[in-house]
Design a protein around this motif. Sequence first.
Motif, PDB file in Angstrom:
ATOM      1  N   ASN A   1       0.825  -1.221   0.000  1.00  0.00           N
ATOM      2  CA  ASN A   1       0.000   0.000   0.000  1.00  0.00           C
ATOM      3  C   ASN A   1       0.854   1.263   0.000  1.00  0.00           C
ATOM      4  N   SER A   2       2.097   1.159   0.472  1.00  0.00           N
ATOM      5  CA  SER A   2       2.992   2.316   0.486  1.00  0.00           C
ATOM      6  C   SER A   2       3.770   2.467  -0.817  1.00  0.00           C
TER       7      SER A   2
ATOM      8  N   LYS B   1      -1.409  10.890   5.450  1.00  0.00           N
ATOM      9  CA  LYS B   1      -0.576   9.779   4.980  1.00  0.00           C
ATOM     10  C   LYS B   1       0.451   9.389   6.039  1.00  0.00           C
TER      11      LYS B   1
ATOM     12  N   LEU C   1       0.470   5.865   8.278  1.00  0.00           N
ATOM     13  CA  LEU C   1       1.619   4.963   8.270  1.00  0.00           C
ATOM     14  C   LEU C   1       2.137   4.699   9.684  1.00  0.00           C
TER      15      LEU C   1
ATOM     16  N   ILE D   1       9.818   6.021   5.926  1.00  0.00           N
ATOM     17  CA  ILE D   1      10.078   5.187   4.744  1.00  0.00           C
ATOM     18  C   ILE D   1      11.242   4.239   5.003  1.00  0.00           C
TER      19      ILE D   1
ATOM     20  N   LEU E   1       9.999   1.244   6.794  1.00  0.00           N
ATOM     21  CA  LEU E   1       9.296   0.356   5.868  1.00  0.00           C
ATOM     22  C   LEU E   1      10.279  -0.433   5.012  1.00  0.00           C
TER      23      LEU E   1
END
Length: 422
Positions: A239-240, A281, A285, A322, A325
């Motif tokens: 999804n990211s 966003k 997250l 990020i 992730l």
Amino acid sequence: MAAKLTALSQNHTWDLMPRPSHRKPIGYKWVYKIKHRADGSIERYKARLVAKGYTQREGFDYQDTFSPIAKHVTVCTFLTVAFVRDWPLHQMEVYNAFLHRDLHQEIYMDLPPGLRRQGENTICRLQKSLYGLKQASRQWNEKFSKALTGIRFVQSKHDYALFTWNKGKTFIALIIYVDDILITGNDETGIKSLKEHLNRQFRIKDLGEPKYFLGIEIARSPAGISLCQRKYVLELISNSGLSRCKPSIIPVERNTKLTTQEYDSGISSSENDPPLEDLTKYQRLVGRLIYLTMTRPNISYAVHILSQFMHGPKQSHMDATIKVLKYLKGCPGLGLLFPRDKELVVTAHCDSDWATCPMTRKSLTGFCIKLGGALVSWKTKKQSTISLSSAEAEYRAMTKTTCEIIWILGLLEDLKDLRLGN
């Protein structure tokens, strides 16, 4: 949707009546969801009628809303004790859990499609709780708790979502997380009787041995019980838009100092570290990463740092998110293992990082607590006050750890098996 309306009518969830002039009804909406198994296959399709509870008025349409749910530490301790004692584990789910409790307030709702007839000016007066109402979860928890205490289950004072029943050599424990239930004990006959009783009181679905609980994949083997959120991690990465990114070997760079303050660098703040235009966003997250820490203590520190900037994130904060992730991309299947260890000895490790916060100069507390060989509790948290020395910061960290140990010991006292004398 038709089946749901039929079930609501049979449950006598509402009465149809003319629209009163002194009350304004709340709205409704249909919510659709596809439930998946741990392997990603579709289990079933769901349609749920939800009341628009955000239009309710406190003190008029509802009073208290708090409803206890099982803490993550309780679930880990529950699973560890069950495996060490070699007790069976059972998972159950309550159908339409929020619809079982009668309402004490006078609440009206617009008539949903399928019940409305042309020319009629009728609405629903809710007789029982409905999903979306402010008090729905509390009403359900009260009804379920009374059903258990009525058959002499004892509600734990350390976690109100834990119930135990002990008579002679028979011991049964149950924890509830909204409408999901885990049961264990040393008497299969007693567990079967409990299931039958709950099924008479509510409509229960027996899921057998737990394999997928609260988005956590549970696997049991002779070596131990493993918990992971691999499916959740893969969905998060997909999804990211990072499915093809290069993985990172660490979740956060060493000595990373994220802050909301501006530094005199000769460059305007908008060019140096601009604020994010889309706050949702970043918030979404980080919120999903917080849930992921249930089985990933290795990202606890990074997520703690990122969660401090939910109100006004900047580009540097998003870049750090990020990176976390990308780290997860390289190890999506990591999780916790609760090994078979007959000695349920509580051991703890704690540490502090003195004056680590660049904005407040507050210190950081970190601890982890094991039950036998199983990691059941961990935390990274900023201390509430400023410590004047590293020794003071260490004492504060030890204090927090000691409080957690005392609470876990009380939880273990509730989960003890008197037949084994532990």
